[in-house]
Design a protein around this motif. Structure first.
Motif, PDB file in Angstrom:
ATOM      1  N   LYS A 121       1.030  -1.035  -0.027  1.00 19.89           N
ATOM      2  CA  LYS A 121       0.115  -0.169   0.021  1.00 19.89           C
ATOM      3  C   LYS A 121       0.753   1.375  -0.031  1.00 19.89           C
ATOM      4  O   LYS A 121       1.977   1.233   0.704  1.00 19.89           O
ATOM      5  CB  LYS A 121      -0.848   0.040   1.158  1.00 19.89           C
ATOM      6  N   GLU A 123       0.131   5.456   0.533  1.00 18.21           N
ATOM      7  CA  GLU A 123      -0.651   6.783   0.789  1.00 18.21           C
ATOM      8  C   GLU A 123      -0.029   7.802   0.952  1.00 18.21           C
ATOM      9  O   GLU A 123       0.927   7.966   1.520  1.00 18.21           O
ATOM     10  CB  GLU A 123      -1.629   6.197   1.866  1.00 18.21           C
ATOM     11  N   GLN A 125      -0.582  11.201   3.466  1.00 20.01           N
ATOM     12  CA  GLN A 125      -1.171  11.616   4.562  1.00 20.01           C
ATOM     13  C   GLN A 125      -0.841  12.948   4.786  1.00 20.01           C
ATOM     14  O   GLN A 125       0.184  13.586   4.891  1.00 20.01           O
ATOM     15  CB  GLN A 125      -0.692  10.631   5.751  1.00 20.01           C
ATOM     16  N   ARG A 130      -6.373  11.346   4.329  1.00 17.29           N
ATOM     17  CA  ARG A 130      -5.298  10.428   3.940  1.00 17.29           C
ATOM     18  C   ARG A 130      -5.856   9.512   2.486  1.00 17.29           C
ATOM     19  O   ARG A 130      -6.996   9.474   2.507  1.00 17.29           O
ATOM     20  CB  ARG A 130      -5.355   9.225   4.963  1.00 17.29           C
ATOM     21  N   ILE A 131      -5.024   9.898   1.518  1.00 16.73           N
ATOM     22  CA  ILE A 131      -5.313   9.605  -0.076  1.00 16.73           C
ATOM     23  C   ILE A 131      -4.553   8.322  -0.309  1.00 16.73           C
ATOM     24  O   ILE A 131      -3.218   8.073  -0.101  1.00 16.73           O
ATOM     25  CB  ILE A 131      -5.030  10.671  -0.609  1.00 16.73           C
ATOM     26  N   LEU A 132      -5.192   7.347  -0.587  1.00 12.65           N
ATOM     27  CA  LEU A 132      -4.728   6.043  -1.132  1.00 12.65           C
ATOM     28  C   LEU A 132      -4.249   6.139  -2.653  1.00 12.65           C
ATOM     29  O   LEU A 132      -5.078   6.547  -3.434  1.00 12.65           O
ATOM     30  CB  LEU A 132      -5.713   4.930  -1.174  1.00 12.65           C
ATOM     31  N   LEU A 133      -2.885   5.853  -2.877  1.00  9.04           N
ATOM     32  CA  LEU A 133      -2.202   5.885  -4.129  1.00  9.04           C
ATOM     33  C   LEU A 133      -2.197   4.552  -4.730  1.00  9.04           C
ATOM     34  O   LEU A 133      -2.428   4.453  -6.030  1.00  9.04           O
ATOM     35  CB  LEU A 133      -0.849   6.591  -3.970  1.00  9.04           C
ATOM     36  N   ASP A 135      -2.895   0.269  -3.840  1.00  5.89           N
ATOM     37  CA  ASP A 135      -3.247  -0.909  -3.012  1.00  5.89           C
ATOM     38  C   ASP A 135      -3.405  -2.361  -3.767  1.00  5.89           C
ATOM     39  O   ASP A 135      -4.288  -2.494  -4.629  1.00  5.89           O
ATOM     40  CB  ASP A 135      -4.689  -0.514  -2.396  1.00  5.89           C
ATOM     41  N   SER A 137      -4.137  -5.148  -2.326  1.00  5.03           N
ATOM     42  CA  SER A 137      -4.649  -6.314  -1.572  1.00  5.03           C
ATOM     43  C   SER A 137      -5.768  -7.165  -2.202  1.00  5.03           C
ATOM     44  O   SER A 137      -5.461  -8.542  -1.966  1.00  5.03           O
ATOM     45  CB  SER A 137      -5.602  -5.316  -0.423  1.00  5.03           C
ATOM     46  N   HIS A 156       0.277  12.195  -7.588  1.00  5.20           N
ATOM     47  CA  HIS A 156      -0.670  12.654  -6.535  1.00  5.20           C
ATOM     48  C   HIS A 156      -0.626  14.252  -6.926  1.00  5.20           C
ATOM     49  O   HIS A 156       0.463  14.841  -7.094  1.00  5.20           O
ATOM     50  CB  HIS A 156      -0.326  12.516  -5.052  1.00  5.20           C
ATOM     51  N   CYS A 168       4.251   3.859   2.978  1.00  2.00           N
ATOM     52  CA  CYS A 168       4.424   3.090   2.277  1.00  2.00           C
ATOM     53  C   CYS A 168       4.451   1.720   3.340  1.00  2.00           C
ATOM     54  O   CYS A 168       5.111   1.719   4.278  1.00  2.00           O
ATOM     55  CB  CYS A 168       5.913   2.892   1.331  1.00  2.00           C
ATOM     56  N   SER A 169       3.618   0.761   2.904  1.00  2.19           N
ATOM     57  CA  SER A 169       3.694  -0.356   3.788  1.00  2.19           C
ATOM     58  C   SER A 169       3.497  -1.768   3.104  1.00  2.19           C
ATOM     59  O   SER A 169       3.124  -1.809   1.813  1.00  2.19           O
ATOM     60  CB  SER A 169       2.274  -0.387   4.599  1.00  2.19           C
TER      61      SER A 169
END
Length: 440
Positions: A121, A123, A125, A130-133, A135, A137, A156, A168-169
């Motif tokens: 993920k 994002e 922030q 918080r905006i997801l760029l 994912d 999943s 973005h 980044c995760s």
């Protein structure tokens, strides 16, 4: 950058993607011979003469060893030190509001074993959201081998000032089948590329809006568009200095005719440019605005490009002016004859508008009684009072007033008064209007 405690097989690497910059050399050029001899070599006549004897041709080495040739301009780019080369970004650089933040992210496996089922993920922030760029999943990366990596690009549109964090995760299974979670944080600050200062002035019925745009960046800004979008109760016209318009002959070639007007350049580090707009109440909503009108004038849409074409776009907040206070009744002269003769009746056509949300009238139209009818250069011909019916909310009524002029030359139609017979209110609304009276 921060990470959770404990060893991880994966690690994030982030690189910002942006245009290169021009590589600038010092304008004072260095002679290769300086590497072989000292700087005082040419000051010694004996050494200089011996060196000239070993020069086989004038093209090989300049026979003049003095430093004055170092300042000669051999190419148009020499004075500004541009080498013709481009320099790749050496740091994260400044990020400005209105730009597009683009980043190249790489997930590296630096361990000695393969990792599997990697969910990634990315994002942005901010203080507000918080905006997801990215994912993965729903479709995790099946595996990242030892020494391998998984790369992706995120974009973005930067719409907020202040501190931003790229989060980044990764959630993955290591070699022992343990599910691990790796977050990493990359912080950056978004600055304001320009400021817009406005001044509002009202002259009679016309509102003027002046906007001063100042460049806060370290690069020149090429303004593609600076448009003022007025509120629905206004119409706007940009006023430009006539000196800015070209006085040259029309282009002789078809290609020249297709070249657009050059953009306005606002210099780096505090350069400014002023724009002036004339605002007029819109005719289509003139009679539909309540007595206490809105003081919103409109907003600016600004687009620009930097030296290498990187775009930027900003929209200002609503610009406020003085609160609009409309009159309850408005009377205006629509038309008068082009030729008016002495002591001969003529007709003036007027319009009466109710600018409130309630019915008004009936009305009584007359000339003010400040002076006798015989002394007035322009007086009513016939009945001195004209009766008009009531007008509904935001309605209007056209009427005709019969007048007669008793003096030659430039005269004024003044003192037309409207009296509301129901509310017992008098409105002296019609501005003075000049006419020319000629002999019959």
């Amino acid at each position: 950058m921060s990470a959770t405690q404990g060893p991880h097989s994966l690690a994030f690497r982030v690189m910002r993607l942006c245009k290169p910059s021009f590589h600038v050399d010092p304008p004072l050029r260095i002679d290769p011979f300086d590497l072989l001899a000292g700087e005082d070599f040419s000051d010694d006549p004996t050494s200089a003469s011996l060196f000239r004897r070993h020069v086989s041709s004038a093209d090989a080495v300049d026979s003049d060893l003095s430093y004055r040739n170092r300042f000669l301009i051999n190419h148009p780019t020499d004075p500004i030190g541009l080498s013709g080369l481009l320099l790749l970004p050496q740091s994260f650089g400044a990020i400005y509001l209105g730009e597009t933040f683009c980043s190249y992210i790489s997930v590296n496996n630096s361990s000695s074993s393969e990792v599997r089922d990697v969910t990634i993920k990315a994002e942005i922030q901010t203080e507000r959201q918080r905006i997801l760029l990215l994912d993965t999943s729903k479709s995790p990366v099946e595996s990242i081998r030892t020494g391998g990596r998984y790369d992706f690009i995120v974009e973005h549109d930067v719409k907020e000032l202040g501190a931003h964090t790229l989060v980044c995760s990764a959630l993955y299974n290591d070699a022992d089948g343990e599910r691990k979670y790796l977050p990493q944080f990359f912080k950056f600050v978004v600055a304001n590329p320009l400021s817009v200062r406005t001044k509002v002035r009202v002259v009679k019925e016309t509102t003027f809006l002046e906007a001063c745009i100042e460049n806060h960046t370290k690069a020149n800004l090429f303004m593609d568009q600076v448009d003022f979008e007025p509120a629905k109760q206004w119409s706007a016209v940009r006023l430009q200095n006539e000196d800015h318009h070209s006085t040259e002959v029309t282009p002789t070639s078809d290609i020249d005719g297709l070249i657009p007007n050059p953009p306005v350049i606002i210099r780096s580090g505090g350069g400014i440019h002023n724009y002036l707009y004339k605002l007029i109440p819109s005719a289509d909503v003139y009679g539909q605005t309540k007595l206490q009108g809105s003081n919103i004038l409109g907003k600016f849409q600004i687009t620009w490009r930097t030296n290498l074409g990187e775009p930027g776009r900003l929209q200002t907040q609503q610009i406020l002016g003085a609160p609009v206070s409309r009159k309850e009744i408005n009377v205006r002269v629509v038309e008068v004859p082009t030729a008016i003769h002495l002591n001969k009746p003529f007709s003036a056509y007027l319009n009466l508008t109710n600018q409130t949300d309630r019915p008004l009238g009936p009305f009584e139209v007359s000339l003010s009684q400040g002076e006798s009818q015989m002394e007035k250069p322009v007086a009513i011909n016939g009945l001195q009072k004209l009766m008009l019916p009531g007008i509904e909310a935001f309605g209007s009524n056209d009427f005709q007033l019969n007048l007669i002029a008793s003096k030659l030359g430039v005269q004024k139609i003044a003192g037309i008064t409207t009296f509301d017979t129901r509310e017992k209110k008098t409105y002296e609304l019609v501005a003075e209007m000049e006419i020319f009276v000629e002999s019959g």
